[in-house]
Design an enzyme around this catalytic site. Structure first.
Site, PDB file in Angstrom:
ATOM      1  CE  LYS A   1      19.010  39.551  56.071  1.00 49.04           C
ATOM      2  NZ  LYS A   1      19.931  38.202  55.729  1.00 49.04           N
TER       3      LYS A   1
ATOM      4  NE  ARG B   1      18.187  40.269  48.610  1.00 53.16           N
ATOM      5  CZ  ARG B   1      18.223  38.926  49.249  1.00 53.16           C
ATOM      6  NH1 ARG B   1      18.611  37.660  48.400  1.00 53.16           N
ATOM      7  NH2 ARG B   1      17.349  38.084  50.027  1.00 53.16           N
TER       8      ARG B   1
ATOM      9  NE  ARG C   1      18.470  29.511  56.645  1.00 52.73           N
ATOM     10  CZ  ARG C   1      18.421  29.845  56.311  1.00 52.73           C
ATOM     11  NH1 ARG C   1      18.186  31.434  56.625  1.00 52.73           N
ATOM     12  NH2 ARG C   1      19.015  30.558  55.279  1.00 52.73           N
TER      13      ARG C   1
ATOM     14  NE  ARG D   1      15.867  27.866  53.754  1.00 54.43           N
ATOM     15  CZ  ARG D   1      15.745  29.355  54.363  1.00 54.43           C
ATOM     16  NH1 ARG D   1      15.523  29.567  55.638  1.00 54.43           N
ATOM     17  NH2 ARG D   1      16.192  30.122  53.799  1.00 54.43           N
TER      18      ARG D   1
ATOM     19  NE  ARG E   1      21.370  32.294  48.949  1.00 50.86           N
ATOM     20  CZ  ARG E   1      20.637  30.511  49.106  1.00 50.86           C
ATOM     21  NH1 ARG E   1      20.879  30.249  50.456  1.00 50.86           N
ATOM     22  NH2 ARG E   1      19.767  29.899  48.713  1.00 50.86           N
TER      23      ARG E   1
END
Length: 191
Positions: free
Chosen positions: A13, A88, A127, A133, A144
């Site tokens: 996204k 959301r 990622r 991260r 998630r």
């Protein structure tokens, strides 16, 4: 153009939001980026948001709604915006409806990127390694995905019923996905 971009974490996204926003000359508004900036800066919002983010949970609606309302009221969002990561929940859909109708506008489309579940986990693990991260552990990533499936996926049906849902295959190279999005929106990208 007023758009929302939906899809599970890792669907691409953020990458696509930048390309779409650049094309239309509108801001890409990412709640995740705003949360991470607040966490980095140690703001009260950031401290509150971090507790939820670290557990793979959604930040409470009242915090998120205020942040989005303030952001879409800024001057650069007057001609339109692309929301990435909001709404959301169905409660946030109602809140967004109120925000947009207050300005006399409407939502033009809800674009949802579809990606294979295991591909998403692998993308996010990669990622996490490349971007450093710390919030992207495998357990948090899988949590998630579960939260997305239970809380956000039902929004797809809300926007489908309104006739503004645009589903796009999010698998493949970035430019291929971008081309699919523009084609689905019946837009010829500038060359």
């Amino acid at each position: 153009m007023r758009l929302i971009l939906m899809g599970p974490p890792g669907a691409g996204k953020g990458t696509q939001a930048t390309k779409i926003a650049d094309h239309f000359g509108i801001p890409a508004i990412s709640t995740g980026d705003i949360f991470r900036a607040n966490v980095t800066q140690g703001t009260p919002l950031g401290v509150e948001a971090k507790k939820y983010m670290d557990a793979g949970e959604y930040v409470p609606d009242e915090v998120t709604n205020s942040m989005v309302r303030n952001r879409i009221d800024e001057d650069d969002a007057q001609p339109g915006f692309l929301l990435d990561g909001y709404p959301r929940t169905t409660a946030q859909v109602a809140e967004l409806d109120g925000m947009i109708s207050f300005t006399g506008h409407k939502l033009d489309a809800a674009v949802v990127l579809t990606v294979d579940a295991e591909e998403l986990v692998q993308r996010l693990l990669k990622r996490a390694q490349t971007d450093g991260r710390a919030d992207d552990t495998e357990d948090v990533i899988r949590r998630r995905q579960e939260v997305y499936a239970s809380e956000t996926a039902p929004l797809i049906e809300v926007y489908r019923a309104r006739g503004i849902l645009v589903e796009v295959d999010g698998m493949g190279e970035v430019d291929e996905v971008t081309a699919r999005i523009f084609a689905a929106l019946d837009i010829v990208p500038e060359s």
